[in-house]
Design a protein around this motif. Structure first.
Motif, short mmCIF file in Angstrom:
data_model
loop_
_atom_site.label_atom_id
_atom_site.label_comp_id
_atom_site.label_asym_id
_atom_site.label_seq_id
_atom_site.Cartn_x
_atom_site.Cartn_y
_atom_site.Cartn_z
N ASP A 41 23.57 23.90 23.22
CA ASP A 41 24.03 23.56 21.86
C ASP A 41 22.85 23.40 20.93
O ASP A 41 22.93 23.75 19.76
CB ASP A 41 24.85 22.27 21.93
CG ASP A 41 26.08 22.45 22.79
OD1 ASP A 41 27.13 22.81 22.23
OD2 ASP A 41 25.99 22.28 24.03
N PHE A 42 21.77 22.84 21.46
CA PHE A 42 20.55 22.64 20.65
C PHE A 42 19.35 22.93 21.53
O PHE A 42 19.34 22.54 22.70
CB PHE A 42 20.45 21.19 20.14
CG PHE A 42 21.66 20.80 19.34
CD1 PHE A 42 21.75 21.09 17.99
CD2 PHE A 42 22.73 20.16 19.97
CE1 PHE A 42 22.89 20.75 17.27
CE2 PHE A 42 23.87 19.83 19.26
CZ PHE A 42 23.95 20.13 17.91
N ASP A 93 31.92 15.66 30.23
CA ASP A 93 33.04 16.17 29.44
C ASP A 93 32.50 16.51 28.06
O ASP A 93 31.27 16.49 27.86
CB ASP A 93 34.20 15.15 29.38
CG ASP A 93 33.79 13.84 28.72
OD1 ASP A 93 32.73 13.81 28.06
OD2 ASP A 93 34.52 12.84 28.85
N GLU A 94 33.36 16.79 27.11
CA GLU A 94 32.87 17.26 25.81
C GLU A 94 32.11 16.17 25.03
O GLU A 94 31.49 16.46 24.01
CB GLU A 94 34.02 17.84 24.96
CG GLU A 94 35.11 16.86 24.53
CD GLU A 94 36.13 16.58 25.64
OE1 GLU A 94 35.92 16.98 26.81
OE2 GLU A 94 37.16 15.94 25.34
N ASN A 95 32.16 14.91 25.53
CA ASN A 95 31.43 13.85 24.83
C ASN A 95 30.07 13.53 25.44
O ASN A 95 29.38 12.62 24.96
CB ASN A 95 32.27 12.56 24.82
CG ASN A 95 33.56 12.75 24.07
OD1 ASN A 95 33.55 13.37 23.00
ND2 ASN A 95 34.66 12.30 24.65
N ASN A 139 22.01 25.40 36.30
CA ASN A 139 22.49 24.03 36.08
C ASN A 139 23.02 23.85 34.65
O ASN A 139 24.02 23.15 34.44
CB ASN A 139 21.38 23.00 36.35
CG ASN A 139 20.87 23.02 37.77
OD1 ASN A 139 19.68 22.93 38.03
ND2 ASN A 139 21.78 23.16 38.74
N ILE A 140 22.37 24.51 33.70
CA ILE A 140 22.85 24.42 32.31
C ILE A 140 24.25 25.05 32.23
O ILE A 140 25.17 24.50 31.61
CB ILE A 140 21.87 25.13 31.34
CG1 ILE A 140 20.53 24.36 31.31
CG2 ILE A 140 22.46 25.24 29.93
CD1 ILE A 140 19.43 25.01 30.47
N GLN A 141 24.40 26.17 32.92
CA GLN A 141 25.72 26.83 32.89
C GLN A 141 26.80 25.93 33.49
O GLN A 141 27.92 25.85 32.98
CB GLN A 141 25.66 28.16 33.64
CG GLN A 141 25.20 29.26 32.69
CD GLN A 141 24.69 30.48 33.41
OE1 GLN A 141 24.33 30.42 34.59
NE2 GLN A 141 24.66 31.59 32.71
N GLU A 142 26.41 25.22 34.55
CA GLU A 142 27.39 24.33 35.19
C GLU A 142 27.85 23.23 34.21
O GLU A 142 29.02 22.85 34.18
CB GLU A 142 26.77 23.68 36.44
CG GLU A 142 26.66 24.64 37.61
CD GLU A 142 25.56 24.26 38.63
OE1 GLU A 142 25.23 25.13 39.45
OE2 GLU A 142 25.07 23.12 38.57
N VAL A 143 26.91 22.74 33.42
CA VAL A 143 27.27 21.70 32.44
C VAL A 143 28.11 22.30 31.32
O VAL A 143 29.13 21.73 30.90
CB VAL A 143 25.99 21.02 31.88
CG1 VAL A 143 26.32 20.14 30.69
CG2 VAL A 143 25.31 20.20 32.96
N LYS A 191 27.60 18.65 26.20
CA LYS A 191 26.76 19.06 25.05
C LYS A 191 25.32 19.14 25.53
O LYS A 191 24.75 18.12 25.95
CB LYS A 191 26.85 18.00 23.94
CG LYS A 191 28.22 17.88 23.31
CD LYS A 191 28.38 18.95 22.22
CE LYS A 191 29.75 18.94 21.58
NZ LYS A 191 30.88 19.22 22.48
N VAL A 192 24.75 20.34 25.48
CA VAL A 192 23.41 20.52 26.04
C VAL A 192 22.33 20.54 24.95
O VAL A 192 22.40 21.29 23.99
CB VAL A 192 23.35 21.83 26.87
CG1 VAL A 192 21.90 22.16 27.25
CG2 VAL A 192 24.21 21.69 28.11
N ILE A 193 21.35 19.64 25.16
CA ILE A 193 20.14 19.66 24.33
C ILE A 193 19.04 20.12 25.28
O ILE A 193 18.77 19.44 26.28
CB ILE A 193 19.80 18.24 23.80
CG1 ILE A 193 21.00 17.66 23.04
CG2 ILE A 193 18.55 18.26 22.94
CD1 ILE A 193 20.92 16.16 22.83
#
Ligand code: G6P
Length: 612
Positions: free
Chosen positions: A563-564, A515-517, A536-540, A546-548
């Protein structure tokens, strides 16, 4: 686990013991203690907490004592408190002992001793051991060394122990089985310790005690026998270890120093072994059994923790370039699983410390089933380096931070060199590919150096996520074990729950957590599964995670989604774990520091796990 240090000579023992205990604190740090021969007394001082707490209670008049033993504990039997701390007195208080290991049959011995009227102050197996020795000495009217030998021949389990007697102030007796012990030989003085770090500032001459050997130092003379009293000839080794290697060298923590040392430690690991210009690769330690390795039907890698993760990377590499099936096993599972070992199978044991109890036992089991066992070990002279048939040292220098960093990259380097040796000799890769991988491997220290330059950026990212309660790490192919290692680093030192997963497997469970957290760290460098991991990044992102992302420098696609992003230099995908793990080590380090955690000595952990 547990650090032991002892001194007998002409210098004041207390500073040597306290200094030594501080160097050994990585082995356990829940309580510490010393016993000193002070005049006609045998005094014990001990305290819950770090060695610094012990320093506050130890008697400053102890300066005159020139014989003493010290211990830093990682609790096994009984809570970490003053009473359970070592040294332990015997019932009469004439003997005091320090011990590393576990006496498995302590319960039945304790029952017998209790029936004879012995009372116990602590909950430890060690207090049972010292009373067992005392009882044998008194009831059989034998010397202390004889009592030690008889007692040790009856105990089941592991020990490295040192004992002092008030009645024989010029004598010290030490013995080991399954737990490490080194004796430093000075002039008119001897040092005993779990490893050489407390010794090197005084002498470079050491003797590694073997299992079931007993060392008696009496009136300045050292005698070594086995537990049946058969004399053993001590072999003196010269230590090649400098004091700077075990100090922080201006860094705030050992872990940070060790992370930043990696360009050098990887280069040291390859030194004298690789010459890419001449297309040569020579692993001197793998010689006698090289043919068996090359012709292996199957390779089984055993290890624990980070070493096991290094094994997982090797699985991809061996199968890819050597075309040999490879299985990676937790040593603790392997040893109790009645594993099938066929003729032609080879075992590779990976261990930083060379002392991990489960790995040691798994090696013994594999040897008993006829396997040839190679060691990939950092600690020179350690038990695993001595019981394996052959092997290659990491040459990464001492690793002191409990969370393994430079040992991991050195393990990957050695395993890559082994795989390349086999593939080249088996001709399962072309000369051109061999040359190419060798060239690339030689360039890794410079690439790691470059990856370390993102430290400030990583620190900023750490600041944004330091209060997260969970993290997910995802990678594919060679980067899947890196995801596991990144998650392990974070949980070990920051106490944030973190899970590593193969990125595609996310759909089968972990995706429910997003989720967003939820911070999700993707190790998404350019390799053969790049397009898949982008999906897979798109799925998240579709679920607001929040993608690092750890990406190859120059990547323009992933920074638009993540996100980063943190860039690392590109390399061959088989070598990418050596580079992609660097930002993950730094991320966990900074998060742990920001959360106020003890980075070098995280709670409940120990560097050298000598109990199963
Ligand atoms: C402990 C250490 C880990 C290490 C593991 C295996 O858990 O904290 O860093 O990976 O033991 O140790 P070894 O010395 O066998 O590599």
């Amino acid at each position: 686990m547990c650090g032991i240090v002892a001194y007998i000579g002409e210098k004041p023992a207390l500073p040597i013991l306290l200094n030594g205990l501080k160097r050994l604190e990585y082995r356990g740090y829940d309580s510490a203690g010393v016993a000193l021969i002070e005049g006609d007394k045998l005094n014990v001082y001990k305290k819950q907490g770090k060695v610094a707490e012990l320093e506050k209670v130890v008697n400053s008049n102890s300066e005159g004592a020139t014989t003493g033993i010290g211990h830093t504990r990682w609790a096994t039997h009984g809570a970490p408190n003053d009473t359970n701390a070592h040294p332990h007195y015997s019932h009469s208080k004439k003997l005091a002992v320090i011990h590393n290991g576990i006496i498995e049959n302590y319960g039945s011995i304790k029952t017998d001793l209790s029936e004879k009227g012995y009372e116990f102050r602590s909950e430890t197996d060690t207090e049972v051991l010292v009373n067992f020795i005392e009882d044998i000495q008194v009831s059989l009217k034998v010397t202390l060394e004889e009592a030690v030998r008889i007692a040790l021949s009856k105990v089941i389990g592991a020990y490295a122990m040192v004992i002092l007697s008030k009645e024989e102030p010029n004598k010290m007796i030490a013995a080991r089985k399954g737990s490490p012990m080194v004796i430093g030989v000075g002039s008119n003085e001897y040092f005993i310790a779990s490893d050489a770090t407390p010794i090197i500032e005084y002498t470079k001459e050491v003797i590694y005690l073997n299992d079931e050997e007993v060392a008696v130092i009496n009136e300045g003379e050292l005698k070594i026998t086995d537990i049946k009293d058969i004399p053993k000839k001590p072999e003196i080794h010269k230590l090649d270890l400098q004091l700077e290697a075990i100090e922080k060298g201006g860094y705030e923590h050992f872990m940070l120093k060790e992370v930043f040392e990696q360009p050098k430690s990887i280069a040291d690991c390859m030194r004298g072994r690789i010459n890419a210009a001449q297309h040569t690769l020579t692993l001197g330690g793998i010689h006698k059994y090289e043919d068996q390795l090359i012709n292996a039907n199957r390779v089984i890698i055993i290890g624990c923790g980070t070493s096991w993760h290094a094994g997982l990377v090797a699985e991809y590499l061996f199968e890819d370039i050597c075309r040999i099936p490879l299985e990676v096993e937790y040593a603790s599972e392997f040893r109790y699983r009645n594993p099938i070992i066929n003729k032609g199978d080879i075992v590779i044991a990976i261990s930083q410390s060379g002392e991990t109890a489960d790995t040691l036992a798994a090696i013994e089991l594999a040897k008993s089933k006829g396997a040839i066992v190679f060691g990939v070990v950092n600690a020179v002279g350690s038990s695993i380096s001595r019981i394996t048939h052959e092997g290659a040292y990491l040459h990464a220098g001492p690793e002191i931070g409990v969370a393994s960093t430079k040992a991991f990259t050195a393990q990957l380097t050695v395993l890559t060199m082994i795989a390349l040796t086999v593939a080249h000799k088996k001709q399962t890769i072309s000369q051109a590919r061999f040359n190419d991988l060798l060239n690339e491997l030689e360039s890794i220290p410079a690439k790691v150096e470059k990856a370390l330059k993102s430290d400030d950026q990583i620190k900023k990212v750490a600041g944004l996520f330091k209060d997260a309660s969970n993290f997910i790490y995802l990678g594919r192919g060679y980067n899947f074990p890196v995801a596991l290692e990144g998650a392990l680093k974070l949980k070990e030192i920051s106490y944030i729950h973190a899970e590593g997963y193969p990125a595609a497997e996310m759909k089968h469970g972990p995706i429910a957590l997003i989720d967003e957290n939820m911070p999700v760290v993707f190790i998404a460098t350019r390799d053969s599964s790049y397009d898949k991991i982008v999906s897979n990044i798109q799925e998240v992102k579709s679920r607001k995670g929040k993608v690092i992302a750890i990406v190859t420098e120059g990547d323009v696609l992933i920074p638009k989604m993540a996100d980063f992003t943190i860039e690392v230099p590109g390399t061959h995908e088989a070598l990418m774990p050596l580079v992609s793990v660097i930002p993950l080590q730094l991320l966990s380090y900074h998060i742990a520091v920001m959360r106020g955690c003890n980075v070098d000595q995280p709670r409940n952990l120990a560097k050298s796990v000598t109990v199963e």
